[in-house]
Scaffold this active site. Structure first.
Site, PDB file in Angstrom:
ATOM      1  N   THR A 193      -4.723   7.264   8.387  1.00 23.81           N
ATOM      2  CA  THR A 193      -4.689   6.110   7.507  1.00 23.81           C
ATOM      3  C   THR A 193      -6.118   5.635   7.311  1.00 23.81           C
ATOM      4  O   THR A 193      -6.997   5.958   8.115  1.00 23.81           O
ATOM      5  CB  THR A 193      -3.808   4.990   8.087  1.00 23.81           C
ATOM      6  OG1 THR A 193      -3.757   3.897   7.162  1.00 23.81           O
ATOM      7  CG2 THR A 193      -4.328   4.467   9.410  1.00 23.81           C
ATOM      8  N   GLY A 194      -6.355   4.870   6.267  1.00 29.15           N
ATOM      9  CA  GLY A 194      -7.702   4.364   6.030  1.00 29.15           C
ATOM     10  C   GLY A 194      -8.336   5.029   4.826  1.00 29.15           C
ATOM     11  O   GLY A 194      -7.635   5.563   3.959  1.00 29.15           O
ATOM     12  N   THR A 229       1.632   6.940   0.366  1.00 25.34           N
ATOM     13  CA  THR A 229       0.748   5.816   0.067  1.00 25.34           C
ATOM     14  C   THR A 229       0.652   5.578  -1.430  1.00 25.34           C
ATOM     15  O   THR A 229       0.884   6.498  -2.232  1.00 25.34           O
ATOM     16  CB  THR A 229      -0.679   6.107   0.610  1.00 25.34           C
ATOM     17  OG1 THR A 229      -1.491   4.950   0.451  1.00 25.34           O
ATOM     18  CG2 THR A 229      -1.339   7.261  -0.121  1.00 25.34           C
ATOM     19  N   THR A 277      -1.831   3.491   4.637  1.00 25.09           N
ATOM     20  CA  THR A 277      -0.838   4.555   4.479  1.00 25.09           C
ATOM     21  C   THR A 277       0.218   4.434   5.566  1.00 25.09           C
ATOM     22  O   THR A 277      -0.104   4.027   6.675  1.00 25.09           O
ATOM     23  CB  THR A 277      -1.556   5.915   4.680  1.00 25.09           C
ATOM     24  OG1 THR A 277      -2.644   5.989   3.779  1.00 25.09           O
ATOM     25  CG2 THR A 277      -0.630   7.089   4.484  1.00 25.09           C
ATOM     26  N   SER A 310       0.814  -1.226   0.000  1.00 23.66           N
ATOM     27  CA  SER A 310       0.000   0.000   0.000  1.00 23.66           C
ATOM     28  C   SER A 310       0.842   1.269   0.000  1.00 23.66           C
ATOM     29  O   SER A 310       0.302   2.372   0.126  1.00 23.66           O
ATOM     30  CB  SER A 310      -0.936   0.007   1.207  1.00 23.66           C
ATOM     31  OG  SER A 310      -0.189  -0.068   2.396  1.00 23.66           O
ATOM     32  N   ARG A 335      -7.461   8.873  -9.298  1.00 22.31           N
ATOM     33  CA  ARG A 335      -7.932   9.112  -7.930  1.00 22.31           C
ATOM     34  C   ARG A 335      -6.773   9.523  -7.012  1.00 22.31           C
ATOM     35  O   ARG A 335      -5.700   8.920  -7.030  1.00 22.31           O
ATOM     36  CB  ARG A 335      -8.589   7.845  -7.390  1.00 22.31           C
ATOM     37  CG  ARG A 335      -9.176   7.959  -5.973  1.00 22.31           C
ATOM     38  CD  ARG A 335      -8.240   7.424  -4.921  1.00 22.31           C
ATOM     39  NE  ARG A 335      -8.870   7.374  -3.592  1.00 22.31           N
ATOM     40  CZ  ARG A 335      -8.201   7.149  -2.457  1.00 22.31           C
ATOM     41  NH1 ARG A 335      -6.899   6.962  -2.495  1.00 22.31           N
ATOM     42  NH2 ARG A 335      -8.818   7.127  -1.314  1.00 22.31           N
TER      43      ARG A 335
END
Ligand code: GLY
Length: 340
Positions: A248-249, A215, A197, A95, A225
């Site tokens: 993160t997420g 990331t 991330t 990632s 994106r």
């Protein structure tokens, strides 16, 4: 290496809506009293805090590397750059950087940003073929009058600064992409369960704060994106008078609530880093929880005094902390199904 897909693929024990319900009933966290027992309080008596590095996820090698740079008289940003570069270069991490999972067209695109103790910021978005976007972001900050460069322009800038063009798509990531293509549902949120991330925050020997995040973004995202990670105030914010935060997420949720800036502002109002992270998580749950019950966001924050705190929407988020003689990986507290 810890498989973070486990975390993001997790069947959640309770819905985010349940988390919202709880939050609506419980009282808001109190304005912080002096809490010398809180995790991460290094110098409660107003002395300069000891250097400390905190990062999202299980990256104790990276936080240790960052700390070593800082203990050798590097700045917080020098340490963070070294730590984040380790993760960017690690092909096992799918990632971030080299080995990151590609977008739906099989192309690896990277986002990163940095912010220093003087309030300077640099960012790159939608960057291809460059293994260390964190270092390019630092160059944007230090060598241009701008904050953000994107896509082809960011790439050309990187090449002009001596970065090498590299293939970032590993065999392992390509295999996963081809697997995904067999059933790839072409809807905007597809694949979000497979991304996160590296976000890193630090205080150096001068008591100064900096931060960075990096990331490859949401796996199998629509080409073009960009997530929260390169957005100053969303994926990262640093105010050397107050503290720093990173995320993160699912970046869309962080962007819509300007998570990192929100956390620093909560700290400015007197909340501890943990209470501030929790409030920012609650903001997401309250505004977007019902339509995003399985989406994860995790926050980490570090105050000027060296106190750190974390919070996530769901269980499974962990973080790494390095201080002189200690390198730990800890589980973050979370909202969903949790009454505290
Ligand atoms: N948090 C990283 C992203 O959404 O791209």
């Amino acid at each position: 290496m810890f498989n973070r897909r486990d975390f993001l693929n997790k069947t959640f024990l309770a819905s985010l809506a349940a988390g919202v319900g709880l939050s609506a009933c419980e009282s808001k966290p109190k304005q912080d009293e002096a809490n010398n027992n809180a995790p991460g309080v290094i110098s409660p008596n107003g002395k300069k805090p000891e250097p400390i590095v905190i990062a999202t996820w299980k990256h104790p090698d990276a936080t240790q590397t960052a700390l070593e740079v800082i203990l050798n008289r590097g700045s917080a940003l020098d340490g963070i750059e070294a730590g984040v570069r380790m993760v960017e270069a690690d092909p096992r991490d799918q990632s971030v950087g080299y080995g990151g999972l590609p977008d739906r067209d099989g192309i690896v695109t990277l986002d990163a940003c940095v912010m220093d103790d003087k309030g300077n910021a640099g960012s790159v978005t939608f960057l291809q073929h460059i293994m260390h976007p964190v270092s390019v972001a630092r160059k944007v900050m230090e060598d241009t009058p701008h904050v953000m460069l994107s896509g082809e322009g960011a790439y050309r800038f990187a090449i002009s600064k001596g970065f090498k063009k590299e293939n970032l798509l590993t065999e392992a990531a390509s295999t996963k992409w081809k697997e995904w293509l067999k059933e790839g549902t072409y809807k905007p949120v597809g694949g979000h369960e497979q991304h996160d991330t590296i976000g890193m925050l630090a205080i150096d020997g001068e008591g100064n704060l900096s931060g960075a995040c990096s990331t490859s973004g949401m796996a199998f995202k629509i080409h073009g994106r960009v997530g929260d990670s390169p957005i100053i105030g969303a994926g990262l914010y640093v105010d050397n008078e107050v503290g720093a935060a990173t995320a993160t997420g699912l970046g869309e949720l962080v962007m819509k609530t300007l998570g990192a800036f929100l956390i620093v502002e909560f700290m400015r109002q007197g909340k501890t880093p943990e209470a501030a992270c929790r409030e920012a998580a609650l903001r997401i749950a309250e505004k977007y929880g019902k339509s995003n019950e399985e989406m994860q966001v995790g926050y980490i924050a570090l105050s000027k005094s060296g106190e750190y705190g974390t919070y996530s929407l769901h269980p499974g988020f962990n973080y790494s902390v390095s201080r002189k003689d200690s390198h730990e990986v800890l589980d973050a507290p979370y909202l969903a199904g949790n009454s505290h």
